[in-house]
Design a protein around this motif. Sequence first.
Motif, PDB file in Angstrom:
ATOM      1  N   ASP A 250     -21.804  60.016  70.970  1.00 46.75           N
ATOM      2  CA  ASP A 250     -23.013  59.715  70.201  1.00 46.75           C
ATOM      3  C   ASP A 250     -23.588  58.360  70.596  1.00 46.75           C
ATOM      4  OD1 ASP A 250     -22.912  62.105  68.835  1.00 46.75           O
ATOM      5  OD2 ASP A 250     -21.890  61.274  67.076  1.00 46.75           O
ATOM      6  N   ALA A 251     -22.721  57.423  70.960  1.00 48.61           N
ATOM      7  CA  ALA A 251     -23.203  56.109  71.389  1.00 48.61           C
ATOM      8  C   ALA A 251     -23.997  56.209  72.682  1.00 48.61           C
ATOM      9  CB  ALA A 251     -22.022  55.151  71.566  1.00 48.61           C
ATOM     10  N   VAL A 252     -23.598  57.104  73.578  1.00 48.08           N
ATOM     11  CA  VAL A 252     -24.367  57.325  74.807  1.00 48.08           C
ATOM     12  C   VAL A 252     -25.746  57.895  74.451  1.00 48.08           C
ATOM     13  CG1 VAL A 252     -24.490  58.559  76.996  1.00 48.08           C
ATOM     14  CG2 VAL A 252     -22.280  57.712  76.183  1.00 48.08           C
ATOM     15  N   THR A 253     -25.749  58.923  73.622  1.00 51.35           N
ATOM     16  CA  THR A 253     -27.001  59.578  73.249  1.00 51.35           C
ATOM     17  C   THR A 253     -27.964  58.602  72.577  1.00 51.35           C
ATOM     18  OG1 THR A 253     -25.848  61.689  72.978  1.00 51.35           O
ATOM     19  CG2 THR A 253     -27.987  61.463  71.888  1.00 51.35           C
ATOM     20  N   ASN A 254     -27.427  57.696  71.780  1.00 50.19           N
ATOM     21  CA  ASN A 254     -28.257  56.795  70.978  1.00 50.19           C
ATOM     22  C   ASN A 254     -28.355  55.390  71.556  1.00 50.19           C
ATOM     23  OD1 ASN A 254     -28.611  58.865  69.003  1.00 50.19           O
ATOM     24  ND2 ASN A 254     -26.590  58.390  68.166  1.00 50.19           N
ATOM     25  N   SER A 255     -28.048  55.232  72.823  1.00 47.49           N
ATOM     26  CA  SER A 255     -28.005  53.893  73.420  1.00 47.49           C
ATOM     27  C   SER A 255     -29.376  53.235  73.531  1.00 47.49           C
ATOM     28  CB  SER A 255     -27.376  53.962  74.818  1.00 47.49           C
ATOM     29  OG  SER A 255     -28.264  54.601  75.738  1.00 47.49           O
ATOM     30  N   GLY A 256     -30.421  54.053  73.554  1.00 42.70           N
ATOM     31  CA  GLY A 256     -31.759  53.519  73.722  1.00 42.70           C
ATOM     32  C   GLY A 256     -32.331  53.716  75.105  1.00 42.70           C
ATOM     33  N   SER A 257     -31.538  54.306  76.003  1.00 42.33           N
ATOM     34  CA  SER A 257     -32.015  54.515  77.373  1.00 42.33           C
ATOM     35  C   SER A 257     -32.653  55.880  77.573  1.00 42.33           C
ATOM     36  CB  SER A 257     -30.850  54.343  78.358  1.00 42.33           C
ATOM     37  OG  SER A 257     -29.898  55.368  78.166  1.00 42.33           O
ATOM     38  N   GLY A 258     -32.616  56.720  76.545  1.00 40.22           N
ATOM     39  CA  GLY A 258     -33.259  58.032  76.652  1.00 40.22           C
ATOM     40  C   GLY A 258     -32.455  59.058  77.403  1.00 40.22           C
ATOM     41  N   ARG A 259     -31.135  59.022  77.275  1.00 34.35           N
ATOM     42  CA  ARG A 259     -30.299  60.009  77.967  1.00 34.35           C
ATOM     43  C   ARG A 259     -30.630  61.420  77.501  1.00 34.35           C
ATOM     44  NH1 ARG A 259     -28.735  58.165  82.686  1.00 34.35           N
ATOM     45  NH2 ARG A 259     -28.308  55.945  82.446  1.00 34.35           N
ATOM     46  N   ALA A 260     -30.774  62.327  78.456  1.00 30.44           N
ATOM     47  CA  ALA A 260     -31.105  63.721  78.147  1.00 30.44           C
ATOM     48  C   ALA A 260     -30.847  64.569  79.376  1.00 30.44           C
ATOM     49  CB  ALA A 260     -32.570  63.846  77.727  1.00 30.44           C
ATOM     50  N   LEU A 261     -30.710  65.868  79.165  1.00 34.73           N
ATOM     51  CA  LEU A 261     -30.611  66.795  80.285  1.00 34.73           C
ATOM     52  C   LEU A 261     -31.953  66.886  81.001  1.00 34.73           C
ATOM     53  CD1 LEU A 261     -28.691  69.796  78.672  1.00 34.73           C
ATOM     54  CD2 LEU A 261     -27.721  67.926  80.020  1.00 34.73           C
ATOM     55  N   VAL A 262     -31.890  67.187  82.300  1.00 32.54           N
ATOM     56  CA  VAL A 262     -33.099  67.562  83.033  1.00 32.54           C
ATOM     57  C   VAL A 262     -33.407  68.995  82.636  1.00 32.54           C
ATOM     58  CG1 VAL A 262     -34.065  68.000  85.308  1.00 32.54           C
ATOM     59  CG2 VAL A 262     -32.631  65.979  84.932  1.00 32.54           C
ATOM     60  N   ASP A 263     -34.394  69.181  81.765  1.00 30.09           N
ATOM     61  CA  ASP A 263     -34.640  70.499  81.186  1.00 30.09           C
ATOM     62  C   ASP A 263     -36.118  70.644  80.840  1.00 30.09           C
ATOM     63  OD1 ASP A 263     -34.642  72.917  79.902  1.00 30.09           O
ATOM     64  OD2 ASP A 263     -33.134  72.381  78.396  1.00 30.09           O
TER      65      ASP A 263
END
Length: 528
Positions: A250-263
């Motif tokens: 969850d910390a990765v997802t909410n880090s603020g860098s906009g992590r997401a799948l290429v989708d």
Amino acid sequence: MNTKILKTVLILLGLTCFTITSCSDDFTNLEPKGSSSYSNFWKTEQDAIEAANSMYYYMKDGDMFGRGFMWYINASDDMITGRIKSYADNTKNFNISGDESGLKWMYPQSYKIIRRANDILLNVATMDINKKLKDKILGEAYFMRAFHYHWLAYHYGDNSLNGGIPIITEENMFDDAGSYKRPTSVTENYKQIIEDLNKAKDLLPLYTEYSTEDYGRAHKDAALAYIAKTYLYWAQHDASKYAAAVTACDAVTNSGSGRALVDTNTPSEDYRLLHSHLNNWTSEYIWSVDSGIQGGSILPGVMLENKGWGTYNGWGYYQPTQELYEAFENGDARREVTILKFGDEFQFFGETKKYQSENSLSGFQFNKYMYEYQFENPIGTYINPNGDSPTTAYNIPILRYAEILLIKAEALIMLGKNGDAPLNLVRNRAGLTPITNATMTDLKNERRVEFAGEYANRHFDLVRWGDAKEVYSKPLHGRIHTDRSDPNSSYKIEEIWPARNFDASYMNVWPIPNQSVNSSGIPQNKNW
């Protein structure tokens, strides 16, 4: 960052060490070839920057993330050795001694980088330089030390017969040679890795704060992601760590860098373009080998058809199995992107070809690393002019955001909770229907097909799940075509690799290279 690193390595020859043994001699012998000495090197911001650059050198080494660690992953049921090479075959058959030439580099070279990180932590902390720069460089050192310990720990350390691997930090790096001991458990390594990564995440900027010239450096998301993966591996020995893995994801997802799948809701195109230089620095790639036409990971060329159909120097290793092909569900867009089978059309050097191979032992080839070969005259633009160093413009992934989602799904399932949401994000990108109340069986297959042929490490997944003995007790199969020069020829499914006897009482770890054992005085992993 490539040119900077090359220049740094030429300057900082002293920031190397061949084995962990010489911690009082070679391990601390930092005398460079030039006019500088260790005692007067650590003076300026440029010194600190060059020291940080030196930590990335072995990321591009062919015997690390080109082939190196892939020889161990090749032991899995997903692939076979595509050409005769004795140590590769013996590794796949779990019949090695520690003297294998292709397996002796990863251990000492990881310790070289650990040494370089230790020197930075010891010296840069007291340097009178810009605080923001100092924090970033210290954060890079904590990350790179943790990253290499992560790879060493689970390959060579356990919680039973052998214990962990020696922990050398800036605090004990000058101890007498031969005095380093193995901790009683690999969990001590995981604890130290987590401590380093927590320090790294607090010091490092987000990747999105970097300018393009600093792409490829350690960043906050990379530290957070390896916290998640380390907790997942630690949970093999301590189930309480699954909850920590969820929190880290969850910390990765909410880090603020906009992590997401290429989708973009076009599954075939999304997964194809994901595995190309077009997505080297986008939201999914958390940590990868910074590559280009002058250097990087040689894995694309290692997996390419041997001799590249007479056009480019492919090496022809690591060929998919029928078992891997069948693991994909019908309609899974990942299958064709991952694997070429006879008759499949693809672009190669500007020409439309139908796949056939007179070299493939399985009748298949990994396709996900081939995007850069499609263009007319790609040499010098998309692929390395030197076929003996067959890198491409594509950064080879080591940890993607998709893995963070599947780590979270696995941890939730193991905690008795529902892991559907993160797992189905990955499935949706592949064009598949969602699963309800996903089980570990679902999770295991999802990891397999999402990361086939990648450094996510199918072999160690089977080990930590306790599945290796059963899976390896079955032979592997391929498609044997009647005319291997004809892409439309008929085939029979035949055995291409015999069943193997995996003894989990000692084969969960690999033997440490004997040259490192002999020079360091640490005990070899038992029974190898």
